[in-house]
Each structure stands twice: as C-alpha cells, then as structure tokens.
Design an enzyme around this catalytic site. Structure first.
Site, PDB file in Angstrom:
ATOM      1  N   ASN A  20      -1.674  -0.219   7.407  1.00  0.00           N
ATOM      2  CA  ASN A  20      -1.092  -1.517   7.765  1.00  0.00           C
ATOM      3  C   ASN A  20      -0.280  -2.135   6.627  1.00  0.00           C
ATOM      4  OD1 ASN A  20      -3.149  -2.228   6.104  1.00  0.00           O
ATOM      5  ND2 ASN A  20      -4.313  -3.399   7.613  1.00  0.00           N
TER       6      ASN A  20
ATOM      7  N   GLU B  17      -9.387 -10.784  -7.657  1.00  0.00           N
ATOM      8  CA  GLU B  17      -8.435  -9.679  -7.503  1.00  0.00           C
ATOM      9  C   GLU B  17      -7.320  -9.754  -8.547  1.00  0.00           C
ATOM     10  OE1 GLU B  17      -7.283  -9.829  -3.383  1.00  0.00           O
ATOM     11  OE2 GLU B  17      -9.253  -9.185  -2.695  1.00  0.00           O
TER      12      GLU B  17
ATOM     13  N   LYS C 191       0.833  -1.200   0.000  1.00  0.00           N
ATOM     14  CA  LYS C 191       0.000   0.000   0.000  1.00  0.00           C
ATOM     15  C   LYS C 191       0.877   1.263   0.000  1.00  0.00           C
ATOM     16  CE  LYS C 191      -3.853  -2.219   2.496  1.00  0.00           C
ATOM     17  NZ  LYS C 191      -4.567  -2.239   3.804  1.00  0.00           N
TER      18      LYS C 191
ATOM     19  N   HIS D 161      -1.934  -5.455   1.517  1.00  0.00           N
ATOM     20  CA  HIS D 161      -3.178  -6.210   1.301  1.00  0.00           C
ATOM     21  C   HIS D 161      -2.805  -7.576   0.752  1.00  0.00           C
ATOM     22  CE1 HIS D 161      -7.104  -7.401  -0.321  1.00  0.00           C
ATOM     23  NE2 HIS D 161      -6.412  -7.814  -1.369  1.00  0.00           N
TER      24      HIS D 161
ATOM     25  N   TYR E 104     -12.121  -2.819  -3.179  1.00  0.00           N
ATOM     26  CA  TYR E 104     -12.652  -2.973  -1.827  1.00  0.00           C
ATOM     27  C   TYR E 104     -14.188  -2.982  -1.821  1.00  0.00           C
ATOM     28  CZ  TYR E 104      -8.123  -2.539   0.578  1.00  0.00           C
ATOM     29  OH  TYR E 104      -6.851  -2.752   1.070  1.00  0.00           O
TER      30      TYR E 104
END
Ligand code: CDP
Ligand code: MG
Length: 160
Positions: free
Chosen positions: A123, A137, A10, A126, A50
């Site tokens: 965080n 995905e 990310k 993913h 998402y």
C-alpha cells in the site's frame, strides 16, 4: 499545533517510481519536508518499526514487503500534520481506500486477495498514526542533526 510525522515511501512506491508524485502531493498541501533519507531496512529494524505488529498473522508478509528494497523516509512538518498526512495517505486496504488518497489512487489490492495469496498488502506508504507514534518513529529513523528547520512560503500563510 505544528507537528512532525514520520512517513515511509515503502519499497513498492520506490520501485514503481512514485517517490516524486507522492512528495509532490505533500508539498502541494503546504507541508514541509524537514528530514529525508533512503534506507534498506533489515529484519531487525523492521521489527523495531513495526513492534506493535510482530506477533500478528500478517507480519511475515509485511516484513517481506518492507525489506524488499530501499524505502524513502521523510519527516513531514505542518499544522496538525499527523492527522493531515494520514488523511492524504488513506485507509490501509487499497481496495477500500478512498479515491483521492495516495493508497486509493495508486493501488487496488484487497485484504481478501492478499490473505488468499499469503502475501503482504503493498500500500505504498506508512505514516505515523498519532503523536506518541510520531515521536517514537522520528527518533527511530532520524538523528537530531538530520532534521532541519527552515522557512517556506507557506509559513507566511500559516502565521498571518
Ligand atoms: O499502515 P497502517 O497504519 O494504515 O496499517 P496497520 O494496521 O498499522 O498495518 C501496518 C502495515 O501492515 C499496513 O500498512 C500493511 O502494509 C500491512 N498489513 C498487511 O500486509 N496485511 C494486513 N492484513 C494488515 C496490515
Ligand atoms: Mg499503523
């Protein structure tokens, strides 16, 4: 049982200069990078990736986090790679993510703090949650011709 998982480093991971360190962990485990690209996600694409979270309270913060800069998308292949990669990534909340996991080692913030500040949890990474998500995905992020099949030394250890 050879699976492919979709991993995103990310914007916070890219901006903190952890791309190399994180990729190294997957390579050390013998997993194979079979696709990679850098993408600066816009709001529409974020909603596609998402989709399951769009209606949730934390989505606004998540959208801000994921569109804040480019992400490095990786397709990672290996024996039961989806579960192995999730194990290496660790729990969603950095505060409670186990030491030794990517989220546990490189971040520390709690849900409590992020919620109080009204911000998304940064965080770092993913990873696809299950076979169905991985399939969806990978086809969202990569064209068939952007995925590569090749041999690594690990294949010797997997086959014999
Ligand atoms: O990424 P993972 O599958 O572990 O968690 P998720 O429940 O699918 O949530 C997706 C992402 O939304 C998380 O990785 C966080 O970046 C973000 N999130 C958040 O900012 N605040 C929450 N309370 C829950 C999730
Ligand atoms: Mg998830």
């Amino acid at each position: 049982m050879i699976e492919r998982s979709l991993v995103l480093l990310k914007p916070d991971a890219v901006q903190r200069g952890f791309m190399g360190e994180i990729i190294m962990r997957f390579e050390r485990a013998g997993l194979k990078i079979v696709g990679t690209k850098m993408v600066w996600v816009d709001k529409d694409f974020a909603k596609k990736h998402y989709a399951e979270h769009v209606e949730k309270a934390f989505y606004k913060g998540l959208e801000k986090v994921i569109t804040h800069g480019p992400v490095l998308a990786l397709a990672i292949e290996g024996v039961e790679a989806i579960a192995t990669v999730r194990k290496m990534v660790g729990g969603t909340e950095p505060k409670s993510a186990a030491p030794g996991t990517i989220r546990g080692d490189y971040a520390h913030v709690s849900y409590g703090y992020a919620d109080k500040q009204g911000i998304g949890i940064k965080n770092l990474i993913h990873a696809s949650a299950n076979t169905e998500d991985a399939k969806k995905e990978i086809s969202l992020w990569f064209k068939a011709e952007e995925m590569h099949s090749y041999k690594t030394v690990h294949d010797i250890h997997i086959l014999e």
